[in-house]
Design an enzyme around this catalytic site. Structure first.
Site, PDB file in Angstrom:
ATOM      1  N   GLY A  67       0.705  -1.136  -0.025  1.00  0.00           N
ATOM      2  CA  GLY A  67       0.048   0.014   0.030  1.00  0.00           C
ATOM      3  C   GLY A  67       0.636   1.165   0.156  1.00  0.00           C
ATOM      4  N   GLY A 115      -0.637  -5.403   0.419  1.00  0.00           N
ATOM      5  CA  GLY A 115      -1.665  -5.059  -0.635  1.00  0.00           C
ATOM      6  C   GLY A 115      -1.723  -5.790  -1.753  1.00  0.00           C
ATOM      7  N   GLU A 138       4.738  -6.909   6.871  1.00  0.00           N
ATOM      8  CA  GLU A 138       4.303  -5.827   7.980  1.00  0.00           C
ATOM      9  C   GLU A 138       4.846  -5.597   9.219  1.00  0.00           C
ATOM     10  OE1 GLU A 138       2.288  -7.784   6.030  1.00  0.00           O
ATOM     11  OE2 GLU A 138       1.210  -6.577   4.680  1.00  0.00           O
ATOM     12  N   ASP A 146      -2.368  -7.492   6.876  1.00  0.00           N
ATOM     13  CA  ASP A 146      -3.890  -7.216   6.724  1.00  0.00           C
ATOM     14  C   ASP A 146      -4.128  -7.701   5.443  1.00  0.00           C
ATOM     15  OD1 ASP A 146      -2.588  -5.246   5.395  1.00  0.00           O
ATOM     16  OD2 ASP A 146      -4.018  -3.617   5.625  1.00  0.00           O
TER      17      ASP A 146
HETATM   18  C1  QUE Z   1       6.168  -3.536   4.835  1.00  0.00           C
HETATM   19  C2  QUE Z   1       5.370  -2.970   3.853  1.00  0.00           C
HETATM   20  C3  QUE Z   1       5.615  -2.353   2.549  1.00  0.00           C
HETATM   21  C4  QUE Z   1       6.929  -2.084   2.184  1.00  0.00           C
HETATM   22  C5  QUE Z   1       7.957  -2.573   3.163  1.00  0.00           C
HETATM   23  C6  QUE Z   1       7.528  -3.225   4.349  1.00  0.00           C
HETATM   24  C7  QUE Z   1       4.623  -2.044   1.792  1.00  0.00           C
HETATM   25  C8  QUE Z   1       4.937  -1.337   0.663  1.00  0.00           C
HETATM   26  C9  QUE Z   1       6.418  -1.028   0.268  1.00  0.00           C
HETATM   27  C10 QUE Z   1       6.884  -0.278  -0.700  1.00  0.00           C
HETATM   28  C11 QUE Z   1       7.956  -0.784  -1.362  1.00  0.00           C
HETATM   29  C12 QUE Z   1       8.278  -0.175  -2.543  1.00  0.00           C
HETATM   30  C13 QUE Z   1       7.904   1.101  -3.010  1.00  0.00           C
HETATM   31  C14 QUE Z   1       6.641   1.574  -2.492  1.00  0.00           C
HETATM   32  C15 QUE Z   1       6.155   0.904  -1.185  1.00  0.00           C
HETATM   33  O1  QUE Z   1       7.097  -1.293   1.175  1.00  0.00           O
HETATM   34  O2  QUE Z   1       3.357  -1.916   2.131  1.00  0.00           O
HETATM   35  O3  QUE Z   1       6.057   2.541  -3.084  1.00  0.00           O
HETATM   36  O4  QUE Z   1       8.247   1.742  -4.024  1.00  0.00           O
HETATM   37  O5  QUE Z   1       3.995  -0.650  -0.168  1.00  0.00           O
HETATM   38  O6  QUE Z   1       8.642  -3.671   5.178  1.00  0.00           O
HETATM   39  O7  QUE Z   1       4.068  -3.337   4.133  1.00  0.00           O
END
Ligand code: QUE
Length: 350
Positions: A67, A115, A138, A146
């Site tokens: 997300g 997500g 998470e 979730d």
């Molecule tokens: C736990 C998470 C997320 C995460 C790292 C975690 C997550 C998420 C991202 C993420 C990674 C790269 C991206 C970005 C988001 O990392 O939900 O926009 O470019 O979206 O340890 O829950």
């Protein structure tokens, strides 16, 4: 400014197509993306032309990383309203897919986390490739597993779901098949041909899959399935940690090291979430529980600190509070899981 939509929606032949299109953020979901997908799915439910729905991503990298975590943290630092709106919408989408009356196919050709799991797991067919990496990461940012994790994870064999939830372990295609995350495996080089075949003749999807099905190899997890079952089937996070400490193997030592980096609060939240989710009567009941948790944890210290340490400043040195499992009390968990005022509870789409 780019006017590219964050999700590409169109009908090709008899296929309703949803293509995640936020490549700069690994297609991490925004509230807007969830709304666009809900609208399309609801429209297609009543459109006799659409026989099946295909969910994939644009570009080369990843299916969906999770997300829009930065937005969630910014919101959680304030009143949390935008974060609650996101969860409410995202969980409605997860629930819509769970009960969707037409065939749904997700192509997890790359990173599929958080997500992204919520989008793909409720689909009837879940295609993995050699590029698939699945995780529920998470606990590393003080959030919680979730998007239906409370429902799916405790229903995996041998407590593997709790192991995935607590450690945030990343698994590849063969293990995804082992635990039911993936239903089929094809090589990424065959994905375009598969999509073209679907559009040309959706009635032959299963024939097409059988023709293209490849061998993902042996699942590495099978080697640890017995110890995961024996240890992660115990009755509390403390008992799991104690059992790992008694175990004299490299594997157990690695699990301990990993768990020591995670938010103690989230470890205990996830443990209780999966316990309650295992007993949930319906997927909707589980999502209502997760919404209560989400509404609380986005405003708590560990989530804001986890996002700072892992996503924003990237020092990877979060200072959790409470700092130990003993510090996370049952009373604290009761607050996080407590019902919301009745007009603020999560409800499925009408
Ligand atoms: C736990 C998470 C997320 C995460 C790292 C975690 C997550 C998420 C991202 C993420 C990674 C790269 C991206 C970005 C988001 O990392 O939900 O926009 O470019 O979206 O340890 O829950």
């Amino acid at each position: 400014m780019s006017t590219e939509p964050e999700v590409l929606i169109r009908i090709e032949g008899a296929v309703g197509r949803i293509t995640l299109n936020r490549p700069g953020a690994l297609h991490a979901l925004t509230t807007n993306m969830c709304r666009l997908m809900i609208d399309a799915l609801q429209t297609w439910e009543d459109n006799p032309i659409v026989k099946l729905v295909l969910i994939d991503h644009s570009g080369e990298r990843g299916f969906c990383a999770g997300g829009d975590i930065r937005m969630l943290a910014e919101s959680g630092a304030g009143d949390g309203a935008a974060a609650r709106e996101f969860f409410h919408t995202e969980y409605r989408l997860n629930h819509l897919l769970f009960h969707y009356p037409k065939h749904t196919i997700a192509i997890m050709d790359g990173i599929t986390m958080g997500g992204g799991v919520g989008l793909s797991r409720p689909c009837r067919f879940r295609i993995a490739t050699e590029r698939t990496t699945f995780a529920m990461p998470e606990t590393g940012i003080g959030l919680f597993p979730d998007v239906g994790g409370g429902w799916y994870l405790p229903r995996m064999p041998d407590s593997i779901g709790l192991w995935l939830a607590l450690t945030g372990a990343r698994i590849k295609a063969a293990d995804c098949e082992l635990v039911g995350v993936a239903t089929d495996y094809i090589e990424s080089a065959a994905v375009d041909r598969f999509k073209q075949g679907l559009v040309a003749d959706p009635a032959h999807m299963e024939t097409l899959l059988t023709e293209m099905e490849a061998d993902p190899g042996r699942p590495p997890l099978a080697a640890h399935q017995d110890e995961i079952h024996r240890i992660f089937g115990l009755g509390s996070v403390e008992e799991i940690v104690a059992a790992l400490e008694r175990e004299d193997t490299d594997w157990a030592g690695e699990q301990l090291k990993v768990l020591a980096t995670k938010s103690p609060q989230t470890l205990k939240v996830a443990f209780r979430q999966l316990k309650l989710g295992a007993e949930a009567r319906t997927f909707a009941d589980n999502m209502a529980m997760e919404y209560r948790i989400g509404a609380r944890v986005v405003r708590r210290h560990d989530f804001l600190e986890g996002v700072r340490a892992v996503i924003v400043e990237k020092d990877n040195a979060p200072k959790w509070s409470p700092a130990s499992l003993e510090g996370v009390t049952e009373a604290m968990l009761d607050e996080i899981f407590a019902p919301l005022p009745s007009d603020q509870e999560w409800t499925p789409l009408p």
